[in-house]
Structures are given as C-alpha cells and as structure tokens.
Scaffold this active site. Structure first.
Site, PDB file in Angstrom:
ATOM      1  N   GLY A  55       0.680  -1.142   0.022  1.00 19.46           N
ATOM      2  CA  GLY A  55       0.045  -0.010  -0.044  1.00 19.46           C
ATOM      3  C   GLY A  55       0.611   1.187   0.073  1.00 19.46           C
ATOM      4  CD  GLU A 110       1.780   0.461   7.065  1.00 23.25           C
ATOM      5  OE1 GLU A 110       1.260   0.733   5.869  1.00 23.25           O
ATOM      6  OE2 GLU A 110       1.379  -0.316   7.686  1.00 23.25           O
ATOM      7  CG  ASP A 114      -8.187  -0.130   9.814  1.00 21.03           C
ATOM      8  OD1 ASP A 114      -8.891   0.550  10.601  1.00 21.03           O
ATOM      9  OD2 ASP A 114      -8.472  -0.816   9.157  1.00 21.03           O
ATOM     10  CG  PHE A 163     -12.106  -0.014   2.752  1.00 20.02           C
ATOM     11  CD1 PHE A 163     -11.609  -0.957   3.773  1.00 20.02           C
ATOM     12  CD2 PHE A 163     -11.643  -0.225   1.418  1.00 20.02           C
ATOM     13  CE1 PHE A 163     -10.591  -1.797   3.387  1.00 20.02           C
ATOM     14  CE2 PHE A 163     -10.593  -1.031   1.123  1.00 20.02           C
ATOM     15  CZ  PHE A 163     -10.228  -1.854   2.016  1.00 20.02           C
ATOM     16  CB  VAL A 164      -9.921   5.346   1.746  1.00 18.89           C
ATOM     17  CG1 VAL A 164     -10.692   6.289   2.795  1.00 18.89           C
ATOM     18  CG2 VAL A 164      -8.643   4.801   2.845  1.00 18.89           C
ATOM     19  CG  ASP A 170      -5.695  -3.222  -2.176  1.00 17.93           C
ATOM     20  OD1 ASP A 170      -5.200  -2.883  -1.236  1.00 17.93           O
ATOM     21  OD2 ASP A 170      -5.955  -4.663  -2.504  1.00 17.93           O
TER      22      ASP A 170
HETATM   23  P1  IMP Z   1      -4.143  -2.286  10.501  1.00 17.79           P
HETATM   24  O1  IMP Z   1      -3.225  -3.475  10.561  1.00 17.79           O
HETATM   25  O2  IMP Z   1      -5.618  -2.664  10.680  1.00 17.79           O
HETATM   26  O3  IMP Z   1      -3.736  -0.868  10.948  1.00 17.79           O
HETATM   27  O4  IMP Z   1      -4.017  -2.121   8.849  1.00 17.79           O
HETATM   28  C1  IMP Z   1      -3.218  -1.571   8.202  1.00 17.79           C
HETATM   29  C2  IMP Z   1      -3.097  -2.161   6.579  1.00 17.79           C
HETATM   30  O5  IMP Z   1      -4.625  -2.556   6.171  1.00 17.79           O
HETATM   31  C3  IMP Z   1      -2.653  -0.887   5.623  1.00 17.79           C
HETATM   32  O6  IMP Z   1      -1.295  -0.864   5.669  1.00 17.79           O
HETATM   33  C4  IMP Z   1      -3.584  -1.212   4.559  1.00 17.79           C
HETATM   34  O7  IMP Z   1      -2.814  -1.998   3.726  1.00 17.79           O
HETATM   35  C5  IMP Z   1      -4.597  -1.943   4.876  1.00 17.79           C
HETATM   36  N1  IMP Z   1      -5.876  -1.319   5.107  1.00 17.79           N
HETATM   37  C6  IMP Z   1      -6.388  -0.696   6.352  1.00 17.79           C
HETATM   38  N2  IMP Z   1      -7.437   0.385   6.297  1.00 17.79           N
HETATM   39  C7  IMP Z   1      -7.498   0.318   4.678  1.00 17.79           C
HETATM   40  C8  IMP Z   1      -8.417   0.883   3.791  1.00 17.79           C
HETATM   41  O8  IMP Z   1      -9.343   1.846   4.194  1.00 17.79           O
HETATM   42  N3  IMP Z   1      -8.209   0.842   2.588  1.00 17.79           N
HETATM   43  C9  IMP Z   1      -7.363   0.042   1.973  1.00 17.79           C
HETATM   44  N4  IMP Z   1      -6.506  -0.698   2.769  1.00 17.79           N
HETATM   45  C10 IMP Z   1      -6.718  -0.483   4.035  1.00 17.79           C
HETATM   46 MG    MG Z   2      -0.241  -1.347   3.936  1.00 21.63          MG
END
Ligand code: IMP
Ligand code: MG
Length: 192
Positions: A55, A110, A114, A163-164, A170
């Site tokens: 990402g 990053e 999220d 979600f974005v 993606d």
């Molecule tokens: P986390 O582990 O939940 O903090 O998520 C981190 C990873 O999930 C990010 O580096 C993204 O690759 C993916 N991610 C989280 N939210 C989104 C979103 O809204 N759109 C797309 N990818 C996301």
């Molecule tokens: Mg990521």
C-alpha cells in the site's frame, strides 16, 4: 505529479461506490508539509525509509522525492487483507528487509494505520534489529479503529472509519493507480 487520469466523481468497485475524498492537490500539499517536517527533524542524519508494501509504495515514492536529507529506501512486505477488507490481526511477514539497520535511523512509511496491528508487528520486528531510532510516518490514520495504539510521529490525514482506496491503497487489488483518495459511500465495508 502529472497524470493523464481524469478523476471520476464516483468509483465503482464490485458492488461498492467510492466518492472523491482527498484530491491529488491536497495529497501533494500535505506530503510536501510532512517532508519538510521530517527534513527539519532529521537534519544532519542519514535515514533509512522503510516502505511497507504494497500500500505505501506511491506515498513513499512521493514523500522521498520531497526530501532533501541524505536517505536510503528499503522495503518490507506484509500479508494483506487479500480479497477481504476486515483486519484480522493475523499479520504475516511476506518479505523481510534485506539490509542491516542496526544503529541506523529508520522511518517506517505506511499508507494507513487502521487497527494498528500491522504497525505493531513492524515496530516489534524492527526493534529487534536495534536501530538507532525508529519513527513512523503514515499518510492516513483512522483513530476510531484503533485496537493497538502506537505513537505516530507524522500523520498526513486523520480520516473517519470508512474504507478508502486510491493512491496505493486497494480494494480487492483494484484502484491503487488512482492518483487521489476515494472513500466508501456506504457503511457496508465494516470493521470487526
Ligand atoms: P491495520 O493493521 O488494521 O492498522 O491495517 C493496516 C493495513 O491494512 C494498511 O497498511 C493497509 O494496507 C490496509 N488497510 C487498512 N485500512 C484500509 C483502507 O481503508 N483501505 C485500504 N487498505 C486498508
Ligand atoms: Mg499497508
């Protein structure tokens, strides 16, 4: 950045609709501000920017092109959500970095924080490698989704728990190429 892409008002991916949320210009301006702060904070230091794949590749490329400090770039790949969009907390390392970062100043790059599971994993993984310092820069942050809190040194935009896609992010592998951020119109894409 010049792109032949003419931005649609609405993006349709599978059964979901996404609307324009952060324009190319807003992203460009904010990335320049983040780079200026990093430049100032890390003046005189050599830094390794660790791009978290997939990402962060576009954000990282844009950020690095705005930096004037002496820097290197390295990559680390984590398992993604795949076809899903719910963070499972089951983070896996797909590709480790290939350089020794002991006594180096490392900045994790990053796309989005999220739940915080991914950044928690990367931080713990990096700390074992004894860097001189460890900082985090993320383009986006969803504070309402936090499960594991970490201090984020540089945040581009705080966004709502939706979600974005676009600008490297993606949905089911699509939309990474779109040079702006789009946000889901519905709450249908949820978080556990
Ligand atoms: P986390 O582990 O939940 O903090 O998520 C981190 C990873 O999930 C990010 O580096 C993204 O690759 C993916 N991610 C989280 N939210 C989104 C979103 O809204 N759109 C797309 N990818 C996301
Ligand atoms: Mg990521």
């Amino acid at each position: 950045m010049i792109s032949p892409f003419s931005l649609p008002a609405v993006l349709r991916i599978r059964d979901d609709e996404f609307v324009l949320y952060l324009s190319t210009e807003q992203l460009r301006t904010r990335i320049m501000e983040l780079a200026a702060r990093i430049d100032r904070d890390m003046q005189g230091k050599e830094a390794v920017f660790l791009c978290i794949l997939n990402g962060a590749f576009i954000f990282c490329a844009d950020l690095l092109r705005c930096l004037t400090i002496d820097c290197e770039v390295e990559f680390l790949k984590l398992s993604s959500y795949g076809e899903e969009n719910i963070s499972s907390g089951d983070v896996r390392l797909v590709k480790d970095l290939c350089m020794d970062v002991e006594n180096r100043h490392v900045v994790i790059v990053e796309d989005i924080v999220d739940t915080g599971y991914s950044i928690d994993f990367v931080k713990k993984h990096l700390e074992k490698k004894n860097p001189a310092s460890l900082k985090i820069v993320t383009l986006l942050h969803k504070p309402a989704c936090t499960r594991i809190a970490h201090e984020l040194d540089y945040v581009g935009f705080e966004i709502p728990p939706r979600f974005v896609v676009g600008f490297g992010l993606d949905y089911a592998r699509k939309a990474r190429n779109i040079p702006a951020i789009y946000i889901s119109k519905s709450d249908a894409i949820t978080y556990e």
